[in-house]
Design an enzyme around this catalytic site. Structure first.
Site, PDB file in Angstrom:
ATOM      1  N   LYS A 112       0.818  -1.214   0.000  1.00  0.00           N
ATOM      2  CA  LYS A 112       0.000   0.000   0.000  1.00  0.00           C
ATOM      3  C   LYS A 112       0.849   1.261   0.000  1.00  0.00           C
ATOM      4  O   LYS A 112       0.430   2.278  -0.528  1.00  0.00           O
ATOM      5  CB  LYS A 112      -0.984  -0.004   1.170  1.00  0.00           C
ATOM      6  CG  LYS A 112      -2.064  -1.060   0.993  1.00  0.00           C
ATOM      7  CD  LYS A 112      -3.364  -0.631   1.620  1.00  0.00           C
ATOM      8  CE  LYS A 112      -4.490  -1.514   1.146  1.00  0.00           C
ATOM      9  NZ  LYS A 112      -5.733  -1.264   1.865  1.00  0.00           N
ATOM     10  N   LYS A 198      -8.542 -10.505  -9.574  1.00  0.00           N
ATOM     11  CA  LYS A 198      -9.702 -10.730  -8.702  1.00  0.00           C
ATOM     12  C   LYS A 198     -10.752  -9.640  -8.877  1.00  0.00           C
ATOM     13  O   LYS A 198     -10.437  -8.514  -9.269  1.00  0.00           O
ATOM     14  CB  LYS A 198      -9.259 -10.894  -7.249  1.00  0.00           C
ATOM     15  CG  LYS A 198      -8.998  -9.649  -6.509  1.00  0.00           C
ATOM     16  CD  LYS A 198      -8.753  -9.927  -5.035  1.00  0.00           C
ATOM     17  CE  LYS A 198      -8.702  -8.573  -4.361  1.00  0.00           C
ATOM     18  NZ  LYS A 198      -9.099  -8.452  -3.043  1.00  0.00           N
ATOM     19  N   LYS A 201     -13.297  -3.488  -6.622  1.00  0.00           N
ATOM     20  CA  LYS A 201     -13.790  -2.147  -6.966  1.00  0.00           C
ATOM     21  C   LYS A 201     -12.678  -1.316  -7.567  1.00  0.00           C
ATOM     22  O   LYS A 201     -12.882  -0.530  -8.464  1.00  0.00           O
ATOM     23  CB  LYS A 201     -14.272  -1.413  -5.699  1.00  0.00           C
ATOM     24  CG  LYS A 201     -15.492  -2.004  -5.086  1.00  0.00           C
ATOM     25  CD  LYS A 201     -15.787  -1.324  -3.770  1.00  0.00           C
ATOM     26  CE  LYS A 201     -14.785  -1.690  -2.695  1.00  0.00           C
ATOM     27  NZ  LYS A 201     -15.273  -2.564  -1.660  1.00  0.00           N
TER      28      LYS A 201
HETATM   29  P1  ADP Z   1     -12.068  -4.448  -2.948  1.00  0.00           P
HETATM   30  O1  ADP Z   1     -10.905  -5.227  -3.458  1.00  0.00           O
HETATM   31  O2  ADP Z   1     -13.229  -4.512  -3.884  1.00  0.00           O
HETATM   32  O3  ADP Z   1     -11.698  -3.042  -2.535  1.00  0.00           O
HETATM   33  P2  ADP Z   1     -11.999  -4.971  -0.119  1.00  0.00           P
HETATM   34  O4  ADP Z   1     -10.525  -4.957  -0.127  1.00  0.00           O
HETATM   35  O5  ADP Z   1     -12.717  -3.801   0.487  1.00  0.00           O
HETATM   36  O6  ADP Z   1     -12.520  -5.197  -1.619  1.00  0.00           O
HETATM   37  O7  ADP Z   1     -12.451  -6.295   0.591  1.00  0.00           O
HETATM   38  C1  ADP Z   1     -13.425  -6.428   1.586  1.00  0.00           C
HETATM   39  C2  ADP Z   1     -13.568  -7.891   1.939  1.00  0.00           C
HETATM   40  O8  ADP Z   1     -14.002  -8.649   0.797  1.00  0.00           O
HETATM   41  C3  ADP Z   1     -12.268  -8.553   2.391  1.00  0.00           C
HETATM   42  O9  ADP Z   1     -12.565  -9.440   3.451  1.00  0.00           O
HETATM   43  C4  ADP Z   1     -11.784  -9.327   1.169  1.00  0.00           C
HETATM   44  O10 ADP Z   1     -11.045 -10.468   1.529  1.00  0.00           O
HETATM   45  C5  ADP Z   1     -13.094  -9.710   0.501  1.00  0.00           C
HETATM   46  N1  ADP Z   1     -12.913  -9.751  -0.974  1.00  0.00           N
HETATM   47  C6  ADP Z   1     -12.684  -8.680  -1.765  1.00  0.00           C
HETATM   48  N2  ADP Z   1     -12.600  -9.046  -3.063  1.00  0.00           N
HETATM   49  C7  ADP Z   1     -12.774 -10.394  -3.094  1.00  0.00           C
HETATM   50  C8  ADP Z   1     -12.795 -11.368  -4.147  1.00  0.00           C
HETATM   51  N3  ADP Z   1     -12.661 -11.022  -5.415  1.00  0.00           N
HETATM   52  N4  ADP Z   1     -13.005 -12.664  -3.818  1.00  0.00           N
HETATM   53  C9  ADP Z   1     -13.170 -13.021  -2.531  1.00  0.00           C
HETATM   54  N5  ADP Z   1     -13.166 -12.165  -1.495  1.00  0.00           N
HETATM   55  C10 ADP Z   1     -12.966 -10.855  -1.752  1.00  0.00           C
END
Ligand code: ADP
Length: 336
Positions: A112, A198, A201
């Site tokens: 990060k 993956k 957002k």
């Molecule tokens: P993003 O990557 O969309 O910003 P976050 O980092 O806010 O998502 O993740 C919030 C939660 O959702 C975490 O516990 C993360 O492990 C889970 N998560 C996010 N993206 C995925 C994914 N593609 N598959 C499985 N779990 C996910």
């Protein structure tokens, strides 16, 4: 009656909720409510560690609360981190029980800080470095037994245990509970537009499917899912097809999954059938979410009051911990 074990988990308010978040985290949280005493925090202090917009932060905080409620989390399990400022106080105390070297070696900090450096003219906040200390405070302040986390968070949880242990050593008492990871098998949902990355957002709109999207939008996104990019070695399932099957499984459509997998193994799977099945399964799951979200949106004021009240209730536990921590660490306190 035996007391239920406690679970604590937190999520950052960073925008829309997608099926990756749902299947990868939130669905599990909903299920855990039956067996554990659960606390789920929307952690807005954490969202300040990277460059952010303060108006958006307020909006996103409430939006995430509404989204979590719409997916089935009970109001009484929810709190907003900044409504429990004791997290920040405990974070300071824990900073003094944290090894700087260990913090600077955290993988997430390294990733990060690189992102932060690229997006904001070289500015890396000390908050980003101290993020796992605040996370330790989030967990330890509620004396949680378990934290449902993915493997990527194991390093942070280990740090939380190290902090607790060091604090307990100094206090001469096993006061803080050393939390354990609760690993549940959850799918890693991939972007349907680019199935080697993956669903997220941060990658942009076509890389995630909003769980509150209208059925037609969900169908459209699945219909246009990449199945074969042409670079999969012969005899191997392509990442796109694998992702669609994995979504079908996550939706618990086991019979359809088996039937379509048999077709795949026999070499006569029609992608259109697989897509149709996945789209309908996702629409079916999202229908009650959309309905509940509309109800919440129609009663926002009332719902906000409920969540403020649950934060006040949950805060009482945090205040008790802070009072005891102050005593054990030699700080003067005024009793709450
Ligand atoms: P993003 O990557 O969309 O910003 P976050 O980092 O806010 O998502 O993740 C919030 C939660 O959702 C975490 O516990 C993360 O492990 C889970 N998560 C996010 N993206 C995925 C994914 N593609 N598959 C499985 N779990 C996910």
């Amino acid at each position: 009656m035996e007391q239920k074990k406690r679970v604590l988990s937190c999520i950052q308010p960073t925008g829309d909720m997608h099926f990756g978040n749902y299947f990868g985290a939130v669905k599990n949280w909903v299920d855990l409510q039956a067996e554990y005493e659960c606390f789920y925090g929307v952690v807005n202090y954490h969202a300040m560690t990277m460059p952010y917009d303060s108006k958006k932060l307020v909006h996103n905080t409430w939006e995430l609360i509404f989204n979590l409620m719409a997916t089935g989390l009970k109001t009484e399990t929810l709190f907003i981190q900044s409504l429990v400022p004791e997290h920040a106080e405990l974070c300071w105390i824990f900073n003094c029980f944290t090894s700087y070297g260990q913090l600077s070696r955290m993988t997430q900090f390294k990733d990060k800080s690189k992102q932060s450096e690229e997006s904001s003219e070289g500015f890396i906040s000390a908050g980003l470095l101290n993020y796992p200390v605040l996370q330790a405070a989030d967990i330890l302040i509620y004396r949680a037994d378990f934290v449902p986390v993915g493997d990527d968070q194991d390093q942070h949880l280990e740090l939380a245990r190290n902090i607790a242990q060091r604090f307990n050593n100094q206090a001469g008492k096993e006061y803080l509970i050393l939390p354990k990871a609760l690993h549940t098998e959850v799918p890693r949902v991939m972007s349907t537009a680019e199935p080697t990355r993956k669903m997220s957002k941060s990658a942009g709109e076509k890389h995630y499917i909003n769980i509150f999207a209208e059925p037609d939008r969900i169908r459209k996104q699945i219909r246009s899912a990449v199945t074969d990019a042409g670079d999969t070695p012969a005899g191997e399932m392509s990442p796109g097809v694998k992702n669609l099957f994995s979504l079908l499984k996550a939706c618990e459509k086991h019979d359809i999954y088996d039937a379509l997998m048999n077709n795949y193994n026999a070499g006569n799977l029609k992608y259109v059938d697989l897509k149709e099945a996945v789209a309908e399964a996702l629409v079916e799951i999202s229908n009650p979410f959309r309905q509940r979200k509309a109800e919440i949106n129609a009663n926002k004021k009332e719902v906000k009051e409920q969540v403020k009240a649950s934060s006040v209730e949950i805060r009482k536990r945090a205040q008790e911990t802070i009072r005891e921590v102050q005593e054990l660490s030699g700080l003067l306190n005024v009793k709450f």
